[in-house]
Motif scaffolding. Structure first.
Motif, short mmCIF file in Angstrom:
data_model
loop_
_atom_site.label_atom_id
_atom_site.label_comp_id
_atom_site.label_asym_id
_atom_site.label_seq_id
_atom_site.Cartn_x
_atom_site.Cartn_y
_atom_site.Cartn_z
N ARG A 50 0.80 -1.19 0.17
CA ARG A 50 -0.01 -0.12 -0.29
C ARG A 50 0.92 1.29 0.03
NH1 ARG A 50 -5.17 0.78 1.61
NH2 ARG A 50 -5.32 -1.14 2.53
N HIS A 54 1.47 4.41 -2.95
CA HIS A 54 1.05 5.64 -2.45
C HIS A 54 2.28 6.43 -2.93
CE1 HIS A 54 -2.79 6.34 -0.61
NE2 HIS A 54 -2.57 4.99 -0.22
N SER A 63 -5.58 10.31 -2.53
CA SER A 63 -5.30 9.18 -1.38
C SER A 63 -6.36 8.26 -1.40
CB SER A 63 -5.00 9.72 0.08
OG SER A 63 -4.77 8.83 0.79
N ASP A 67 -6.44 4.26 -2.40
CA ASP A 67 -7.05 2.97 -1.46
C ASP A 67 -8.00 2.23 -2.05
OD1 ASP A 67 -5.40 4.13 0.72
OD2 ASP A 67 -6.74 5.20 1.66
N SER A 71 -7.66 -1.60 -2.60
CA SER A 71 -8.50 -2.44 -1.92
C SER A 71 -9.19 -3.50 -2.75
CB SER A 71 -9.70 -1.91 -1.38
OG SER A 71 -10.66 -1.13 -2.22
#
Length: 87
Positions: A50, A54, A63, A67, A71
């Motif tokens: 993750r 980023h 952001s 995410d 996911s």
């Protein structure tokens, strides 16, 4: 100097350019991975992935969007154990 660099790139075949690009990306990922692991030595594989996402794309996406993308990914553990879905 820039002209010389372009000349060197022009001399490469398309396959060599792709190989070179992939090699540079792999190296950049290694540097980012080492940096994150230095900051958080006991980071889980999912959290590491993750943070890498980023770090690479945080300028291009919000952001929340990153995410959401993350996911929907299935993360393969680096130790060969079962696949982990990271929420």
């Amino acid at each position: 100097m820039l002209i010389k660099w372009h000349g060197m790139l022009d001399a490469l075949s398309p396959e060599e350019r792709v190989r070179m690009t992939c090699s540079m990306f792999d190296f950049a990922r290694e540097i980012v991975t080492a940096s994150i692991q230095n900051e958080v030595p006991d980071i889980s594989h999912g959290d590491l992935e993750r943070r890498i996402l980023h770090r690479f794309y945080g300028v291009d996406f919000k952001s929340e969007t990153l995410d959401k993308i993350f996911s929907n990914c299935r993360i393969e553990p680096s130790d060969g154990s079962a696949v982990v879905d990271v929420p």
